[in-house]
Design a protein around this motif. Structure first.
Motif, PDB file in Angstrom:
ATOM      1  N   SER A  13      36.035  57.445  61.793  1.00  0.00           N
ATOM      2  CA  SER A  13      34.757  57.228  62.464  1.00  0.00           C
ATOM      3  C   SER A  13      34.996  56.714  63.872  1.00  0.00           C
ATOM      4  CB  SER A  13      33.908  56.229  61.667  1.00  0.00           C
ATOM      5  OG  SER A  13      34.559  54.990  61.635  1.00  0.00           O
ATOM      6  N   GLN A  14      34.050  56.939  64.739  1.00  0.00           N
ATOM      7  CA  GLN A  14      34.157  56.529  66.137  1.00  0.00           C
ATOM      8  C   GLN A  14      33.037  55.577  66.483  1.00  0.00           C
ATOM      9  OE1 GLN A  14      36.463  57.476  68.488  1.00  0.00           O
ATOM     10  NE2 GLN A  14      37.574  58.509  66.866  1.00  0.00           N
ATOM     11  N   THR A  15      33.296  54.704  67.435  1.00  0.00           N
ATOM     12  CA  THR A  15      32.225  53.906  68.011  1.00  0.00           C
ATOM     13  C   THR A  15      31.788  54.651  69.262  1.00  0.00           C
ATOM     14  OG1 THR A  15      33.872  52.520  69.090  1.00  0.00           O
ATOM     15  CG2 THR A  15      32.999  51.744  66.994  1.00  0.00           C
ATOM     16  N   VAL A  16      31.553  53.968  70.348  1.00  0.00           N
ATOM     17  CA  VAL A  16      31.044  54.632  71.538  1.00  0.00           C
ATOM     18  C   VAL A  16      32.053  55.581  72.158  1.00  0.00           C
ATOM     19  CG1 VAL A  16      30.205  54.228  73.861  1.00  0.00           C
ATOM     20  CG2 VAL A  16      29.385  52.816  72.011  1.00  0.00           C
ATOM     21  N   GLY A  17      33.315  55.206  72.286  1.00  0.00           N
ATOM     22  CA  GLY A  17      34.309  56.049  72.954  1.00  0.00           C
ATOM     23  C   GLY A  17      34.942  56.990  71.966  1.00  0.00           C
ATOM     24  N   THR A  56      39.423  49.645  79.627  1.00  0.00           N
ATOM     25  CA  THR A  56      39.716  50.731  80.569  1.00  0.00           C
ATOM     26  C   THR A  56      38.988  52.029  80.231  1.00  0.00           C
ATOM     27  OG1 THR A  56      41.648  51.372  79.278  1.00  0.00           O
ATOM     28  CG2 THR A  56      41.985  49.768  81.060  1.00  0.00           C
ATOM     29  N   ASP A  57      38.231  52.022  79.147  1.00  0.00           N
ATOM     30  CA  ASP A  57      37.546  53.235  78.714  1.00  0.00           C
ATOM     31  C   ASP A  57      36.076  52.960  78.428  1.00  0.00           C
ATOM     32  OD1 ASP A  57      37.966  51.652  76.508  1.00  0.00           O
ATOM     33  OD2 ASP A  57      38.756  53.251  75.232  1.00  0.00           O
ATOM     34  N   GLY A  58      35.479  52.062  79.184  1.00  0.00           N
ATOM     35  CA  GLY A  58      34.072  51.729  79.008  1.00  0.00           C
ATOM     36  C   GLY A  58      33.188  52.415  80.031  1.00  0.00           C
ATOM     37  N   LEU A  59      31.921  52.096  79.953  1.00  0.00           N
ATOM     38  CA  LEU A  59      30.953  52.645  80.890  1.00  0.00           C
ATOM     39  C   LEU A  59      29.916  51.558  81.179  1.00  0.00           C
ATOM     40  CD1 LEU A  59      29.700  56.017  81.403  1.00  0.00           C
ATOM     41  CD2 LEU A  59      27.903  54.545  80.564  1.00  0.00           C
ATOM     42  N   VAL A  60      29.577  51.398  82.440  1.00  0.00           N
ATOM     43  CA  VAL A  60      28.593  50.404  82.862  1.00  0.00           C
ATOM     44  C   VAL A  60      27.425  51.140  83.504  1.00  0.00           C
ATOM     45  CG1 VAL A  60      28.164  48.453  84.412  1.00  0.00           C
ATOM     46  CG2 VAL A  60      30.342  48.624  83.197  1.00  0.00           C
ATOM     47  N   GLU A  61      26.208  50.797  83.051  1.00  0.00           N
ATOM     48  CA  GLU A  61      24.987  51.362  83.633  1.00  0.00           C
ATOM     49  C   GLU A  61      24.185  50.239  84.270  1.00  0.00           C
ATOM     50  OE1 GLU A  61      23.771  54.967  80.586  1.00  0.00           O
ATOM     51  OE2 GLU A  61      22.617  53.127  80.544  1.00  0.00           O
ATOM     52  N   THR A  62      23.518  50.560  85.370  1.00  0.00           N
ATOM     53  CA  THR A  62      22.583  49.609  85.966  1.00  0.00           C
ATOM     54  C   THR A  62      21.232  50.281  86.122  1.00  0.00           C
ATOM     55  OG1 THR A  62      23.137  50.216  88.262  1.00  0.00           O
ATOM     56  CG2 THR A  62      24.424  48.424  87.245  1.00  0.00           C
ATOM     57  N   PHE A  91      18.984  53.881  89.195  1.00  0.00           N
ATOM     58  CA  PHE A  91      19.858  53.969  88.036  1.00  0.00           C
ATOM     59  C   PHE A  91      21.262  54.321  88.503  1.00  0.00           C
ATOM     60  CE2 PHE A  91      21.759  56.521  84.595  1.00  0.00           C
ATOM     61  CZ  PHE A  91      21.633  55.635  83.531  1.00  0.00           C
ATOM     62  N   GLY A  92      22.270  53.636  87.979  1.00  0.00           N
ATOM     63  CA  GLY A  92      23.654  53.964  88.285  1.00  0.00           C
ATOM     64  C   GLY A  92      24.488  53.937  87.025  1.00  0.00           C
ATOM     65  N   ARG A  93      25.589  54.656  87.051  1.00  0.00           N
ATOM     66  CA  ARG A  93      26.461  54.726  85.878  1.00  0.00           C
ATOM     67  C   ARG A  93      27.897  54.930  86.361  1.00  0.00           C
ATOM     68  NH1 ARG A  93      24.651  59.043  81.711  1.00  0.00           N
ATOM     69  NH2 ARG A  93      23.414  57.332  80.850  1.00  0.00           N
ATOM     70  N   CYS A  94      28.812  54.104  85.857  1.00  0.00           N
ATOM     71  CA  CYS A  94      30.207  54.201  86.289  1.00  0.00           C
ATOM     72  C   CYS A  94      31.144  53.910  85.130  1.00  0.00           C
ATOM     73  CB  CYS A  94      30.456  53.199  87.427  1.00  0.00           C
ATOM     74  SG  CYS A  94      32.117  53.297  88.131  1.00  0.00           S
ATOM     75  N   ASN A  95      32.133  54.772  84.938  1.00  0.00           N
ATOM     76  CA  ASN A  95      33.189  54.504  83.964  1.00  0.00           C
ATOM     77  C   ASN A  95      34.050  53.357  84.477  1.00  0.00           C
ATOM     78  OD1 ASN A  95      32.278  56.773  82.666  1.00  0.00           O
ATOM     79  ND2 ASN A  95      34.205  57.881  82.770  1.00  0.00           N
ATOM     80  N   THR A  96      34.602  52.568  83.558  1.00  0.00           N
ATOM     81  CA  THR A  96      35.610  51.601  83.980  1.00  0.00           C
ATOM     82  C   THR A  96      36.912  52.367  84.170  1.00  0.00           C
ATOM     83  OG1 THR A  96      36.143  51.052  81.684  1.00  0.00           O
ATOM     84  CG2 THR A  96      34.538  49.645  82.815  1.00  0.00           C
ATOM     85  N   ASP A  97      37.729  51.882  85.108  1.00  0.00           N
ATOM     86  CA  ASP A  97      38.966  52.603  85.391  1.00  0.00           C
ATOM     87  C   ASP A  97      40.174  51.893  84.784  1.00  0.00           C
ATOM     88  OD1 ASP A  97      39.471  50.513  87.120  1.00  0.00           O
ATOM     89  OD2 ASP A  97      39.009  51.650  88.919  1.00  0.00           O
ATOM     90  N   PRO A 122      15.317  38.605  91.888  1.00  0.00           N
ATOM     91  CA  PRO A 122      15.985  39.903  92.018  1.00  0.00           C
ATOM     92  C   PRO A 122      17.191  39.965  91.082  1.00  0.00           C
ATOM     93  CG  PRO A 122      15.453  39.030  94.178  1.00  0.00           C
ATOM     94  CD  PRO A 122      15.170  37.934  93.187  1.00  0.00           C
ATOM     95  N   HIS A 123      17.327  41.055  90.359  1.00  0.00           N
ATOM     96  CA  HIS A 123      18.426  41.208  89.410  1.00  0.00           C
ATOM     97  C   HIS A 123      18.650  42.681  89.099  1.00  0.00           C
ATOM     98  CE1 HIS A 123      14.858  41.297  86.812  1.00  0.00           C
ATOM     99  NE2 HIS A 123      15.596  42.101  86.044  1.00  0.00           N
ATOM    100  N   LEU A 124      19.810  42.976  88.569  1.00  0.00           N
ATOM    101  CA  LEU A 124      20.109  44.300  88.019  1.00  0.00           C
ATOM    102  C   LEU A 124      20.162  44.165  86.508  1.00  0.00           C
ATOM    103  CD1 LEU A 124      23.157  45.459  90.207  1.00  0.00           C
ATOM    104  CD2 LEU A 124      20.723  45.703  90.700  1.00  0.00           C
ATOM    105  N   ASN A 125      19.581  45.121  85.806  1.00  0.00           N
ATOM    106  CA  ASN A 125      19.765  45.230  84.361  1.00  0.00           C
ATOM    107  C   ASN A 125      21.065  45.996  84.151  1.00  0.00           C
ATOM    108  OD1 ASN A 125      17.143  44.121  83.452  1.00  0.00           O
ATOM    109  ND2 ASN A 125      16.362  45.832  84.631  1.00  0.00           N
ATOM    110  N   VAL A 126      21.937  45.477  83.308  1.00  0.00           N
ATOM    111  CA  VAL A 126      23.267  46.056  83.131  1.00  0.00           C
ATOM    112  C   VAL A 126      23.494  46.345  81.651  1.00  0.00           C
ATOM    113  CG1 VAL A 126      25.747  45.687  83.442  1.00  0.00           C
ATOM    114  CG2 VAL A 126      24.123  44.729  85.112  1.00  0.00           C
ATOM    115  N   SER A 127      23.902  47.564  81.349  1.00  0.00           N
ATOM    116  CA  SER A 127      24.296  47.942  79.989  1.00  0.00           C
ATOM    117  C   SER A 127      25.776  48.272  79.993  1.00  0.00           C
ATOM    118  CB  SER A 127      23.521  49.174  79.517  1.00  0.00           C
ATOM    119  OG  SER A 127      22.158  48.894  79.357  1.00  0.00           O
ATOM    120  N   VAL A 128      26.462  47.881  78.933  1.00  0.00           N
ATOM    121  CA  VAL A 128      27.883  48.172  78.793  1.00  0.00           C
ATOM    122  C   VAL A 128      28.096  48.936  77.487  1.00  0.00           C
ATOM    123  CG1 VAL A 128      30.212  47.206  78.624  1.00  0.00           C
ATOM    124  CG2 VAL A 128      28.479  46.055  80.037  1.00  0.00           C
TER     125      VAL A 128
END
Length: 193
Positions: A13-17, A56-62, A91-97, A122-128
């Motif tokens: 089974s897999q989780t997110v990655g 090193t294999d995550g993703l961050v969204e704002t 909206f932004g989305r970036c993989n972690t390197d 003022p703030h950014l909503n951040v999802s990981v």
């Protein structure tokens, strides 16, 4: 008769990655605004797992309001309003390197009114999204140069005072930096949304 699963064994089974890089990235992902937008800032950070290892294999969204504190989205209780800032996506989305870092080019959002008449700083909503997570975790990035607004922010005030610092970015020469710790010592505050 032998079935395919008996012959090949069960797929683990897999989780997110590891499918983040297949289905969730796109070329303009880290650009909430074009890089040459007047007033643009760089939001950087690193993501750490519960053992303090870099993810090193995550993703961050704002997701964020525009500089006027408005969303071009039906969930804005004042009504959806297109931003006057050319190229603003909200909206932004970036993989972690390889060193667990992410980079988002954006602008500082404006303050937001709450339904009960307060004002959110003022703030950014951040999802990981990351390995080991069955679902994303959600946090916020607050700006260190908004001390007065931060002190009045109802969401930040609901957080244990000893943990608020995990939500406040550090100023850098070209923007802001936030370390995100998924577990362990100095764990980032995450919200149940």
């Amino acid at each position: 008769m032998t079935t395919t699963s008996e012959r090949l064994g069960l797929t683990p089974s897999q989780t997110v990655g590891p499918y983040l890089s297949i289905g969730l990235t796109w070329e303009d992902g880290p650009y909430v605004v074009p890089e040459d937008t007047p007033g643009s800032i760089l939001v950087t950070g690193r993501v750490y797992d519960g053992q303090g290892q870099l993810v090193t294999d995550g993703l961050v969204e704002t997701w964020q309001a525009d500089p006027d504190g408005r969303f071009a989205h039906a969930d804005d209780p004042r009504g959806a309003v297109e931003s006057q800032l050319p190229g603003f996506r909200g909206f932004g989305r970036c993989n972690t390197d390889a060193d667990g870092s992410f980079r988002i080019v954006t602008v500082k959002p404006g303050p937001l009114p709450t339904p009960d008449g307060d004002t959110e700083a003022p703030h950014l909503n951040v999802s990981v999204f990351a390995r080991g997570l069955l679902d994303r975790v959600v946090t916020r990035l607050y700006f260190p140069d908004e001390a007065e607004a931060n002190a009045a922010d109802p969401v930040l005030n609901a957080v244990d005072p000893d943990r608020r610092a995990t939500l406040i970015a550090e100023a850098t020469p070209d923007g802001y930096h936030l370390e995100i710790r998924l577990q362990g010592e100095n764990e980032t505050v995450f919200f149940d949304v």
